[in-house]
Write an enzyme that holds these catalytic residues in place. Sequence first.
Site, PDB file in Angstrom:
ATOM      1  N   ASP A 162       4.256   3.520   3.682  1.00 43.88           N
ATOM      2  CA  ASP A 162       4.829   2.366   3.158  1.00 43.88           C
ATOM      3  C   ASP A 162       6.250   2.779   2.250  1.00 43.88           C
ATOM      4  OD1 ASP A 162       3.592   4.107   1.103  1.00 43.88           O
ATOM      5  OD2 ASP A 162       2.746   2.660  -0.053  1.00 43.88           O
ATOM      6  N   SER A 215      -0.567   3.654   4.717  1.00 40.51           N
ATOM      7  CA  SER A 215      -0.179   4.261   3.392  1.00 40.51           C
ATOM      8  C   SER A 215      -0.934   5.461   2.883  1.00 40.51           C
ATOM      9  CB  SER A 215       0.168   3.413   2.309  1.00 40.51           C
ATOM     10  OG  SER A 215       0.873   2.260   2.689  1.00 40.51           O
ATOM     11  N   ARG A 228      -2.853  -6.609   5.084  1.00 40.38           N
ATOM     12  CA  ARG A 228      -2.076  -7.733   5.577  1.00 40.38           C
ATOM     13  C   ARG A 228      -1.618  -7.522   7.038  1.00 40.38           C
ATOM     14  NH1 ARG A 228       3.348  -8.597   2.333  1.00 40.38           N
ATOM     15  NH2 ARG A 228       3.495  -6.366   2.793  1.00 40.38           N
TER      16      ARG A 228
END
Length: 901
Positions: A641, A587, A523
């Site tokens: 994350d 992450s 994203r």
Amino acid sequence: QVDRYLYHMRLSDDVLLDVMARFQAEMVKGLGRDTNPTATVKMLPSFVRSLPDGSEKGDFLAVDLGGSQFRAHQVKVFDDGKQSSQLESKFYPTPKEVIQGNGAELFDYVADCLLDFMETKNLKHKKLPLGFTFSFPCKQTKLEEGVLLAWTKHFKVRGVQDTDVVSTLRKALQKHKASFDIDIDVLALVNDTVGTMMTCGYDDQRCEVGLIIGRTGTNACYMEEMRHIDLVEGDEGRMCINTEWGAFGDDGALDDLRTEFDRELDLGSLNPGKQLFEKMISSLYLGELVRLILLKMTKEGLLFNGKVSTALLTKGKIEMQHVSAMEKYKEGLSNTKEILTELNLFPSEEDCIAVQHVCTIVSFRSANLCAATLAAILTRLRENKKLLRMRTTVGIDGGLYKTHPQYAKRLHKVVRRLVPTCDVRFLLSVSGSGKGAAMVTAVAYRLAAQRKQIDAALAPFLLSLETLREVKNKMRTELEYGLKRETQASATVKMLPTYVCGTPDGTEKGKFLALDLGGTNFRVLLVKIRSGRRRSVQMYNKIFAIPLEIMQGTGEELFDHIVQCIADFLEYMGIKGARLPLGFTFSFPCRQASIDKGTLVGWTKGFKATDCEGEDVVDMLREAIRRRNEFDLDIVAVVNDTVGTMMTCGYEDPNCEIGLIAGTGSNVCYMEDMKNIEIVEGNEGKMCINTEWGGFGDNGCIDNIRTQYDKEVDEGSLNPGKQRYEKMTSGMYLGEIVRQILIDLTKQGLLFRGQISESLRKRGIFETKFLSQIESDRLALLQVRRILQQLGLDSTCEDSIIVKEVCGAVSKRAAQLCGAGLAAIVEKKRENRGVEYLQITVGVDGTLYKLHPHFSRVLRETVKELAPQCDVTFMLSEDGSGKGAALITAVAKRLHNVGQK
């Protein structure tokens, strides 16, 4: 003339549909906990939970009490792939003094007959399980226990009502144990109707209804969904319900259909006002009903020239066998003349035709009423299954059905007319009450053996409180190793410094870009943060897929793809020229030297891009931006994350100093005192530590709780021997653990008929979202079966129960292990602060925590149990990886500006 006289006995289809609706309402009443006490149709749970599946085997005894004779049986069930069985029986009379005497005499008689049978068959020295067919209404609390509610069928034995008939039989057998050297284990109490269904179910697995239309009574049973049976705990699977439908109408529900003859018959019976439906349809009463009609017609001069013989005045003189004989198609008239002459009635031909017509109307009404109530049961079964059309089999037994010349044909025809949406096969039972009791016992035997095997497979997943405390203590030890300079290199829990040294204070503001790479999607976000009274966070984002060939290609290809996605987004938002500060949520385990430098320790979650491990991911991103030469960005922070999750919740709640991800992966971060972080210079303040706890256990410290299935999942993974704790707790692997267990249980013949389907052989087929769906409390087993069918697994109802149980064991262990790890963190925080009692908030994200129906509850309960001095609030994070990355960037900018000043 007869038609006019018996007009009320001729029932139209509209009337039958009305009876069907009335009976459906009575069934619902009987199943409800609050309404059952006043229900006439008692809907008694039989505790028979499964139909035969063809794998039953062994030698069984059965005794059958309830008809005109007492019977003892030996049943051999062969596991030869042909579903064959052998039945040997012996019949004993039931003398009047026994069936209307006292309880001790009755059960002593049963025991004596059984001993005689065992002696005849040379079975006395064998230990054999026994099924006891007891064809009277009993309230059961388990399969081998039943309290007699009331005698029916001319039985009136004193001192038995309201007692457990199985324990009475056991006592009677016990008396003979020493002297006759017998050892009999009474395993199941079975109603003859249930026995009929089970016998037919052995031959036809579609059979889920049993029907008795016999010489001494009538009844039906069927397989009901457990979730509808309020009288029994639990809502998994199905259970056979013995309707005891003979009492339908005892509350007046059928008064409009009962004739003067029905009332007269009832008044002269042993139990006036009871079993009214049975008295309208059972062969025990039909002959008497015919006698009463003929008597009245004769008295009114319509038959036999008005001459009433002694036979017509004698109760019980006309029996069902007479009625059947008079209705025979060809010889019916001659039979009628012969029977009536024997009764000294000397009929004319017109009398014979009229009497034959009376018999037809009476037996036709019986078949019609029976069809209406059976249609109600079939409709309920179809609705339970949510099918538009259903194929099923009804197992049938009973003298009326078998011997009456027209009854079976009439019943079939009317049932098919009333329920056109059901394709019904009627299967005649061979010794349902005897073989059926043995079948119930055989199924109980099979289920007990299966239960043992399933329990053995799932036992390693049941973690005691003591084991969880051990896990918590081991995690605590590993956390300390990761923080210490001399042990950090060899520590499995890496305790990586993030260089995030503060949480939001509310003064953050501006426009920030965030990138989020952590799974199969990537994203790009634009985040606008406002401070002051109108404090808010606005986000705009776009999702891009990462194809497998890029996930597992070269590092250069991966970062070029990321930059291509950023370019598309900047174009889309119209901000290509602006040099915005950027936070990069990455992450994966990184070793950071500062907030904007992150060296990849190793890929996880299925990524395998080459030339990345050991490299600084921020440099690789900058290089890719340079190669493209279209725009420039100020990369301020590389973010995990988990840290983003903590920061997002920290923006709402200043007490949030822990972040937890329980999703595809599993990880925790928390704010650690700088003085405890030996691998970073300085002792002042705090820094967020990314624990990377997924590697916990890679040194073998939790091998004692790893199962064979965990080892199989690990060996088949992309990184064998690594991230062992994550492989036991994260969404990416739970479905695969379940698949391995299902394969093992199928190999043992406990699932899917022992057939391992092609789809079950495929790795990754069992996604974690299916676990969440299967374990949902709102999901009926029917829907679980549909999910399994989507996965190409053709399951029975019993299979679905086992699959649900396996999913539950795997996800519960995951939540408990996660809770044990988190308890170690919150205890550490409490000790850091030097307080006796800690109040703290944990920011949480991840699909497993959010979507699984039980994971979050079990996690919270485990933390509470293992860290009783910590009051932990769990706060759901909103987009930790996007909003969190922007907030970290904003906090880093704020702290940088403060430092410059």
